[in-house]
Design an enzyme around this catalytic site. Structure first.
Site, mmCIF file in Angstrom:
data_model
loop_
_atom_site.group_PDB
_atom_site.id
_atom_site.type_symbol
_atom_site.label_atom_id
_atom_site.label_comp_id
_atom_site.label_asym_id
_atom_site.label_seq_id
_atom_site.Cartn_x
_atom_site.Cartn_y
_atom_site.Cartn_z
ATOM 1 N N ALA A 146 1.117 -0.948 0.067
ATOM 2 C CA ALA A 146 -0.148 0.219 -0.336
ATOM 3 C C ALA A 146 1.030 1.345 -0.348
ATOM 4 O O ALA A 146 1.163 2.138 -0.966
ATOM 5 C CB ALA A 146 -0.936 -0.340 0.935
ATOM 6 N N GLU A 165 10.307 3.729 6.646
ATOM 7 C CA GLU A 165 9.918 2.003 7.010
ATOM 8 C C GLU A 165 10.628 1.980 8.103
ATOM 9 O O GLU A 165 12.116 2.043 8.239
ATOM 10 C CB GLU A 165 10.418 1.475 5.897
ATOM 11 C CG GLU A 165 10.332 -0.237 6.275
ATOM 12 C CD GLU A 165 8.854 -1.067 6.408
ATOM 13 O OE1 GLU A 165 8.343 -0.788 5.957
ATOM 14 O OE2 GLU A 165 9.236 -1.080 7.849
ATOM 15 N N ASN A 173 4.351 -6.856 4.399
ATOM 16 C CA ASN A 173 3.472 -8.369 4.781
ATOM 17 C C ASN A 173 3.880 -8.758 3.241
ATOM 18 O O ASN A 173 3.360 -10.072 2.797
ATOM 19 C CB ASN A 173 2.288 -8.414 5.875
ATOM 20 C CG ASN A 173 2.173 -8.727 6.914
ATOM 21 O OD1 ASN A 173 3.377 -9.655 7.286
ATOM 22 N ND2 ASN A 173 1.401 -8.729 7.621
ATOM 23 N N THR A 174 3.516 -7.824 2.078
ATOM 24 C CA THR A 174 3.544 -7.839 1.572
ATOM 25 C C THR A 174 3.929 -8.872 0.342
ATOM 26 O O THR A 174 4.083 -9.046 0.037
ATOM 27 C CB THR A 174 3.291 -6.304 0.145
ATOM 28 O OG1 THR A 174 2.595 -5.478 1.371
ATOM 29 C CG2 THR A 174 2.722 -6.571 -0.407
ATOM 30 N N GLY A 178 1.708 -14.924 -0.026
ATOM 31 C CA GLY A 178 1.930 -16.611 -0.617
ATOM 32 C C GLY A 178 0.570 -16.521 -1.710
ATOM 33 O O GLY A 178 -0.097 -17.450 -2.349
ATOM 34 N N ASP A 402 1.681 0.076 14.397
ATOM 35 C CA ASP A 402 1.693 1.954 14.946
ATOM 36 C C ASP A 402 0.780 2.249 14.766
ATOM 37 O O ASP A 402 0.404 3.786 15.064
ATOM 38 C CB ASP A 402 3.293 1.868 14.820
ATOM 39 C CG ASP A 402 4.560 0.615 15.170
ATOM 40 O OD1 ASP A 402 3.925 -0.128 15.759
ATOM 41 O OD2 ASP A 402 5.818 0.209 14.853
ATOM 42 N N ARG A 455 -12.171 -18.621 5.438
ATOM 43 C CA ARG A 455 -10.348 -19.299 5.608
ATOM 44 C C ARG A 455 -10.863 -19.203 7.139
ATOM 45 O O ARG A 455 -10.663 -20.139 7.752
ATOM 46 C CB ARG A 455 -10.029 -18.017 6.062
ATOM 47 C CG ARG A 455 -9.229 -17.683 4.809
ATOM 48 C CD ARG A 455 -8.023 -16.689 4.462
ATOM 49 N NE ARG A 455 -6.970 -17.009 3.170
ATOM 50 C CZ ARG A 455 -6.571 -15.720 2.990
ATOM 51 N NH1 ARG A 455 -6.255 -15.154 3.650
ATOM 52 N NH2 ARG A 455 -5.162 -15.817 1.594
ATOM 53 N N HIS A 567 -4.568 -12.150 9.635
ATOM 54 C CA HIS A 567 -4.632 -10.813 9.214
ATOM 55 C C HIS A 567 -5.185 -9.764 10.410
ATOM 56 O O HIS A 567 -6.669 -10.584 10.576
ATOM 57 C CB HIS A 567 -6.030 -10.586 7.757
ATOM 58 C CG HIS A 567 -5.558 -9.529 7.265
ATOM 59 N ND1 HIS A 567 -4.771 -8.845 6.176
ATOM 60 C CD2 HIS A 567 -6.750 -8.711 7.117
ATOM 61 C CE1 HIS A 567 -5.665 -7.975 5.181
ATOM 62 N NE2 HIS A 567 -7.019 -7.937 6.427
ATOM 63 N N GLU A 596 -3.992 -3.105 4.961
ATOM 64 C CA GLU A 596 -4.059 -3.121 6.153
ATOM 65 C C GLU A 596 -4.278 -2.449 7.516
ATOM 66 O O GLU A 596 -5.212 -2.827 8.782
ATOM 67 C CB GLU A 596 -3.315 -4.729 6.046
ATOM 68 C CG GLU A 596 -4.011 -5.678 7.244
ATOM 69 C CD GLU A 596 -3.055 -7.021 7.827
ATOM 70 O OE1 GLU A 596 -2.069 -6.972 7.173
ATOM 71 O OE2 GLU A 596 -3.010 -7.523 8.816
#
Ligand code: ADP
Length: 636
Positions: A146, A165, A173-174, A178, A402, A455, A567, A596
């Site tokens: 994102a 960063e 996570n990106t 998977g 955060d 899921r 997630h 996210e």
């Protein structure tokens, strides 16, 4: 608007030269050493002159692309920067970090007359810092998908951008993803035949009781689209943004924000095209990612090494030559608010240096979710019996929420925080098949769920199995040339016990596989026979509709696995322009959020493959909107 990155230092006191070691410590030359990582031997070369370590290079390794990169990038850099081997390992890549340090140590043993001098901690070498100040048009906090999408759009529009960063490497996570990118894509779906059960799924969606005006509107549109498809005598897999919206809304139990979902469905395919325009390429056709419920998941060609790298590398390459400064090891801590508007960020580097950056156009929060923050998980959880330390997470260690805390401090409203997604298995290092080739069996060798289910449902059933564990079973039809359908190199994983407690097995016969995993052979054999009959068209007792290949070709594989936290669906409330909303529903000027860290698209349950679509839809919108703001005349 400033076109050139306006970076300046107010009070600068950085490490300006290499920390000093005793003179004549080394015999100049290039030395090699080896260490052992998660994927076996790692070879490193170290170049020294008489007084200092000049460079550390990794010559070969067997670590997993994407996952170990933070360590492979950060540790060599840190050894040279601090002239010490007493470097902290990178969280989440401990073995790879140790391998680099051990290999460098082995190399230096042949070169250094006092190894003890190389073991002094970084703190002993650190210098006093004063606040570093910078200025730019747009700050993006977080360099996952994102954040990079937002930065790309903002830089493309002419804004100067600083990306903060907190980890030593970008990707979040990106880069570990998977999964794939969901978007209705008639071109790629044209070669896929629609099954009777898929047809029935659409009919069921059309027949469902509408929950609100949005759903009614989407059902009406879908009905028209599907009628046209049927009257044309079509047989390919039907799909449309409208069906994607309905499945997202219904799959999230009607908890999601329909306004966001409407934009999400309409813009998902543009996200695919966006990545393509920066160099990504895609496998022909589409599949259904685990928990996706429809075959619209776009799988990258692995030209960048792994799936996740495809969502990061093309944008990283663009930003490297754009008006954008990416600062890793820079943790944002607070938003700077002035007269109700967000005008910057304060934070601290991994070495303890405070920084303050102002942004004349605005700030985009793209810090991801909070799956790795046990305290936050427990504070917000309402729906799982337990969600604490007893559950591992598939997330990178920086997923600690955060941005949610920062935004809340600035008055932002939060939405859907109680919705936390567990996934049936933990590590993405576990080789996976596409959903239509997945077989789950419990320790007794029996199936317990339809593997194309949501899921959360699969996880609930998995938690109920013996030891809350189960196995994914594959064969030589699914793992071809040692590579799984999701790109894992299986040879590297056989026999490894992962940190999540997972383990991967291979055997030449089904009997041997059962002996290795302690499963009754007859039970598994019968399960596979029944499964193969379903591939041939027999109705599945669990109601599964997606099947592809039969199982039965040696070698056979099993992944032992268990559910984990995957997630967080809730987060900062935004509107369709990605403006952050306060508790009264008003947009907070200068503050945007995407990915996210936000809540509202996925409702109570995110469909597999929808997170990647989300970050590129709303990340791009955030970048476009923040860069369209009039620049404030801010002084740093
Ligand atoms: P998304 O999928 O929404 O893009 P990711 O998890 O891929 O989310 O990326 C979020 C990124 O934000 C990660 O790289 C993470 O390390 C980074 N991040 C999280 N908190 C902070 C922070 N306080 N300061 C800077 N970066 C942060």
């Amino acid at each position: 608007m400033k076109r050139i990155l306006g970076v300046f230092l107010c009070c600068v006191l950085l490490i300006s030269a290499l920390p000093v070691l005793a003179e004549g410590l080394f015999t100049p030359g290039v030395y090699e050493g080896t260490g052992t990582g998660f994927g076996g031997e790692m070879k490193v070369s170290v170049e020294v002159d008489q007084d200092a370590i000049l460079s550390v290079a990794i010559l070969s390794h067997g670590e997993t692309a994407g996952v170990a990169d933070p360590a492979l990038n950060a540790i060599p850099k840190a050894i040279v920067e601090h002239q010490t081997l007493a470097i902290d390992t990178v969280a989440g890549c401990t073995m790879a970090s140790r391998a680099v340090l051990d290999a460098a140590r082995a190399a230096l043993e042949g070169a250094c007359s006092d190894m003890g001098a190389l073991e002094k901690a970084v703190e002993e070498r650190a210098q006093a810092f004063e606040t570093e100040a910078k200025a730019c048009d747009v700050i993006v906090i977080g360099a996952g998908g994102a954040g990079l999408a937002a930065a790309t759009e903002a830089a493309k529009a002419g804004s100067s951008v600083i990306i903060l960063e907190k980890m030593p490497a970008i990707g979040g996570n990106t880069i570990r993803a998977g999964s794939a990118l969901n978007a209705a894509d008639p071109e790629r779906q044209a070669g896929i035949a629609m099954s009777d059960s898929e047809r029935e799924s659409i009919e069921a969606i059309l027949a469902a009781e509408p929950r609100d005006e949005w759903m009614e509107k989407w059902q009406k549109a879908l009905s028209e689209e599907f009628d046209a498809y049927v009257s044309a005598g079509s047989t390919y897999l039907f799909d449309s943004p409208t069906l994607h919206k309905l499945q997202t809304y219904m799959g999230g139990d009607y908890v999601g924000n329909p306004e966001l979902i409407d934009v999400f469905g309409d813009e998902a395919l543009a996200g695919v095209d966006f990545l393509t325009s920066y160099g990504a390429s895609w496998q022909p056709g589409v599949t259904a990612a685990m928990g996706a419920t429809w075959k619209r998941s776009h799988n990258p060609e692995l030209i960048y090494g792994s799936k996740g790298m495809t969502f990061i590398k093309p944008l990283e390459n663009f930003l490297a030559q754009a008006d954008c400064l990416t600062l890793t090891d820079h943790k944002a801590q607070h938003l700077i608010m002035k007269d109700g508007r967000c005008v910057g960020v304060t934070g601290v580097t991994s070495e303890g240096q405070p920084f303050e950056i102002t942004a004349s156009q605005g700030v985009v929060i793209a810090t991801g979710g909070f799956s790795a923050n046990v305290e936050m998980r427990e504070a917000y959880n309402r729906h799982w019996v337990y969600i604490g330390e007893n559950l591992s997470t598939s997330n990178h260690p920086g997923a600690t929420g955060d941005g949610i805390v920062m935004a809340q401090e600035a008055g932002a409203n939060l939405t859907g925080m109680e919705w936390i997604q567990l996934t049936p298995w933990g590590s993405l290092a576990i080789p996976q098949a596409a959903i239509d080739n997945m077989l789950f069996v419990n320790k007794e060798g029996k199936r317990f769920i339809n593997e194309d289910n949501r899921r959360d449902v699969m996880t609930k059933y998995a938690l109920d199995q013996t030891d809350s564990q189960f196995f994914l079973i594959y064969d030589g039809n699914i793992i071809v040339d040692g590579v799984s359908q999701t790109g894992n190199k299986v040879d590297e994983l056989v026999g490894q016990e992962l940190a999540t407690g997972e383990r991967f097995y291979r055997a030449e016969t089904l009997e041997d596989l059962c002996a290795q995993i302690g499963m009754p052979y007859e039970a598994l054999k019968k399960t596979i026979e029944d499964y193969n009959a379903c591939v041939d068209g027999q109705a599945d007792e669990f109601g599964r509709s997606l099947f592809d290949k039969k199982l039965g070709v040696a070698p056979f594989y099993a992944s032992r696995t268990a559910p984990c936290v995957h997630h967080t669906m809730g987060g900062i409330e935004i509107n369709t322009s990605t403006e952050v909303l306060d508790t009264a529903g008003n947009a907070i000027p200068g503050l945007y959020a995407a990915g996210e860290v936000t809540g509202g698209v996925h409702g109570s349950n995110r469909l597999g493959g929808n997170a990647i679509a989300d970050i590129f839809v709303f990340g791009r919108i955030a970048g476009q909107n923040v860069s369209a703001q009039d620049a404030l005349g801010l002084a740093a």
